[in-house]
Design an enzyme around this catalytic site. Structure first.
Site, PDB file in Angstrom:
ATOM      1  N   HIS A   1      -7.565  -5.740  -0.003  1.00  0.00           N
ATOM      2  CA  HIS A   1      -6.336  -4.961   0.179  1.00  0.00           C
ATOM      3  C   HIS A   1      -5.313  -5.696   1.041  1.00  0.00           C
ATOM      4  O   HIS A   1      -4.241  -5.168   1.304  1.00  0.00           O
ATOM      5  CB  HIS A   1      -6.693  -3.613   0.816  1.00  0.00           C
TER       6      HIS A   1
ATOM      7  N   SER B   1       0.830  -1.201   0.000  1.00  0.00           N
ATOM      8  CA  SER B   1       0.000   0.000   0.000  1.00  0.00           C
ATOM      9  C   SER B   1       0.872   1.262   0.000  1.00  0.00           C
ATOM     10  O   SER B   1       1.666   1.469  -0.908  1.00  0.00           O
ATOM     11  CB  SER B   1      -0.960  -0.042   1.186  1.00  0.00           C
TER      12      SER B   1
ATOM     13  N   ASP C   1      -9.871  -5.299  -4.230  1.00  0.00           N
ATOM     14  CA  ASP C   1      -9.347  -4.217  -3.395  1.00  0.00           C
ATOM     15  C   ASP C   1     -10.274  -3.004  -3.461  1.00  0.00           C
ATOM     16  O   ASP C   1     -10.485  -2.428  -4.533  1.00  0.00           O
ATOM     17  CB  ASP C   1      -7.939  -3.839  -3.878  1.00  0.00           C
TER      18      ASP C   1
END
Length: 260
Positions: A241, A98, A213
């Site tokens: 995610h 991320s 996601d």
């Protein structure tokens, strides 16, 4: 083994160094607003396979110091460079999830891929992070009811079912951050982009992204794949995610195969 590395006067980053004598080194950069502990299910497996696993808590997060400033991609990449130098790391695989993926990208471009043999981007928040609308909602929550905001992040993070104890563990991980650093990185993800960095990456790159996601759309992984010249995209069909947990066995095997 855990210890601190000084990255500037008065700012020390916490580093978890597992199996320091491993033959191949992997440096892990966590996502916002988490800690290196998010990679527990990699650390459970990879060191026994002779990998040295190094988890770094960014400034403002986890067990690291929490200064009021320094929450830009440049400064966060500089912090990683300081750790790499302090530990005299070379020929390592850099893994970023991320926002950690975004920091890894800036490190690669800012330091000419210094010491990195391979790059792994997991659900990377790049080349853009949050939209202005999403950032506004998260900032409102972070500055007024941060535990509620973190619970909402947890609720949208995973595609697969998570237990109540797991959710509580994940929530507490996010709450280890300072409120100001949590908010500052939301602004970073809103205001900074990484388009100019992508063409500077020449190292072999693995892009892993959950197709479900809801935090960073899969389309961004496809864009990274187009713009990073020597990259390979692997979709994770049963993940949101958090593919590092949701499909941990598959991801761990893929990571080991990629590193070789």
């Amino acid at each position: 083994m855990g210890y601190y590395v000084t990255v500037e006067p008065g700012v020390n980053l916490f580093v978890e160094d597992i199996n320091p004598r491993g033959s191949k080194t992997i440096v892990f950069l966590h996502g916002w607003p988490l800690t290196h502990e998010q990679f527990e299910y990699q650390f459970d497996v990879l060191p026994s396979m002779d990998y040295r696993c190094i988890g770094i808590d960014w400034r403002g997060f986890g067990n690291s110091d929490k200064p009021m400033d320094g929450y830009t991609y440049d400064r966060l990449a500089d912090d990683i460079y300081s750790v790499v130098n302090a530990l005299q790391l070379d020929n390592f695989t850099l893994v970023g999830h991320s926002t950690g993926g975004a920091i890894a990208i800036r490190y690669m471009s800012r330091y000419n891929e210094y010491g990195v043999s391979k790059l792994v981007l997991i659900d990377a928040a790049a080349p853009i992070g949050f939209t202005a609308e999403t950032a506004a909602e998260l900032l409102e929550g972070a500055l007024n009811d941060r535990p509620k905001m973190m619970q909402e992040v947890t609720d949208t993070f995973f595609f697969q079912y998570i237990s109540v104890p797991f959710s509580k563990w994940f929530l507490q991980m996010g709450l280890q951050a300072a409120g100001w650093s949590t908010a500052a990185v939301i602004k970073l993800l809103r205001d900074e982009t990484l388009y100019e960095d992508l063409g500077k990456i020449n190292t072999n790159a693995l892009i892993a992204h959950g197709i479900h996601d809801k935090v960073i759309p899969f389309a961004q992984a496809e864009e990274l794949n187009r713009k990073i010249s020597n990259s390979h995209l692997v979709p994770f069909s049963y993940s949101g995610h958090g593919l590092f947990w949701e499909e941990r066995d598959t991801f761990n095997q893929l990571l080991m195969q990629f590193i070789g």
